[in-house]
Design an enzyme around this catalytic site. Sequence first.
Site, PDB file in Angstrom:
ATOM      1  N   GLY A   1       0.842  -1.182   0.000  1.00 52.56           N
ATOM      2  CA  GLY A   1       0.000   0.000   0.000  1.00 52.56           C
ATOM      3  C   GLY A   1       0.883   1.241   0.000  1.00 52.56           C
ATOM      4  O   GLY A   1       2.009   1.210   0.518  1.00 52.56           O
TER       5      GLY A   1
ATOM      6  N   GLN B   1       3.112   9.851   1.377  1.00 50.14           N
ATOM      7  CA  GLN B   1       4.398   9.145   1.434  1.00 50.14           C
ATOM      8  C   GLN B   1       5.324   9.502   0.278  1.00 50.14           C
ATOM      9  O   GLN B   1       6.508   9.167   0.307  1.00 50.14           O
ATOM     10  CB  GLN B   1       4.173   7.632   1.452  1.00 50.14           C
TER      11      GLN B   1
ATOM     12  N   CYS C   1       5.878  -0.212   7.424  1.00 48.49           N
ATOM     13  CA  CYS C   1       5.482   0.932   6.600  1.00 48.49           C
ATOM     14  C   CYS C   1       6.677   1.374   5.762  1.00 48.49           C
ATOM     15  O   CYS C   1       7.798   1.441   6.275  1.00 48.49           O
ATOM     16  CB  CYS C   1       5.028   2.074   7.509  1.00 48.49           C
ATOM     17  N   LEU C   2       6.438   1.697   4.503  1.00 42.93           N
ATOM     18  CA  LEU C   2       7.525   2.138   3.622  1.00 42.93           C
ATOM     19  C   LEU C   2       8.150   3.445   4.107  1.00 42.93           C
ATOM     20  O   LEU C   2       9.293   3.744   3.768  1.00 42.93           O
ATOM     21  CB  LEU C   2       7.009   2.321   2.188  1.00 42.93           C
TER      22      LEU C   2
ATOM     23  N   HIS D   1      -4.438   1.140   7.848  1.00 45.42           N
ATOM     24  CA  HIS D   1      -3.095   1.730   7.747  1.00 45.42           C
ATOM     25  C   HIS D   1      -3.095   2.889   6.730  1.00 45.42           C
ATOM     26  O   HIS D   1      -2.566   3.972   6.998  1.00 45.42           O
ATOM     27  CB  HIS D   1      -2.114   0.628   7.323  1.00 45.42           C
ATOM     28  N   GLU D   2      -3.707   2.642   5.567  1.00 45.87           N
ATOM     29  CA  GLU D   2      -3.710   3.665   4.510  1.00 45.87           C
ATOM     30  C   GLU D   2      -4.564   4.875   4.897  1.00 45.87           C
ATOM     31  O   GLU D   2      -4.188   6.025   4.643  1.00 45.87           O
ATOM     32  CB  GLU D   2      -4.210   3.059   3.198  1.00 45.87           C
TER      33      GLU D   2
ATOM     34  N   HIS E   1      -2.738   7.078   7.190  1.00 50.01           N
ATOM     35  CA  HIS E   1      -1.783   7.948   6.482  1.00 50.01           C
ATOM     36  C   HIS E   1      -2.452   9.230   6.008  1.00 50.01           C
ATOM     37  O   HIS E   1      -1.873  10.315   6.079  1.00 50.01           O
ATOM     38  CB  HIS E   1      -1.226   7.236   5.241  1.00 50.01           C
TER      39      HIS E   1
HETATM   40 ZN   LIG Z   1       2.534   3.114   5.657  1.00 52.44          ZN
END
Ligand SMILES: [Zn+2]
Length: 169
Positions: free
Chosen positions: A46, A51, A91-92, A133-134, A137
């Site tokens: 995701g 991000q 998480c990225l 999670h998304e 963000h």
């Molecule tokens: Zn993330």
Amino acid sequence: MAERAMVYEPDSILRKKADPVSDFGDEFQQLVDDMFETMYANKGCGLAAPQIGIGLQVSVIDLGEEPANPFVIVNPEIIERTGIHNMEAGCLSVPGAFAAVERSATVRVKAQDRFGKPFEIGGDGLLAECLQHEIDHLNGVLFIDHLQPVKKQMVQNKSRKFRRKNKLG
Ligand SMILES: [Zn+2]
């Protein structure tokens, strides 16, 4: 399509509530394509626009299942949640560190697709975790914010070391 540069914690763009999307034109379509490319290049499941430094309410998701089912949520909103579930999260934007996070076990989400058409999606397991999670963000919240302060600090330190070692950010 072009891969965009990732933004890492503690960048302030990750902490801002993103703006709703109202223009679904060419520039937005390009952004969505670039987000998919960036997510796949970084081996994520995701990616939210903040991000890559864009304050818009859009996330791309592909849980890596067969057959592949990539999809986009724009201006999403959780309309129903049930139960509690602990799941290992990463998480990225906080690379190289993972921790168990408490989430709702199932969620139902109302969103628009990449062309502005309304739809609903929901479920449990990885899909429920990923949707929460998304959407976090897009509200300026990271998975580490769900951890106890000491654990949060440990995860942040571990990720910063990982980024230094791998020359990220
Ligand atoms: Zn993330």
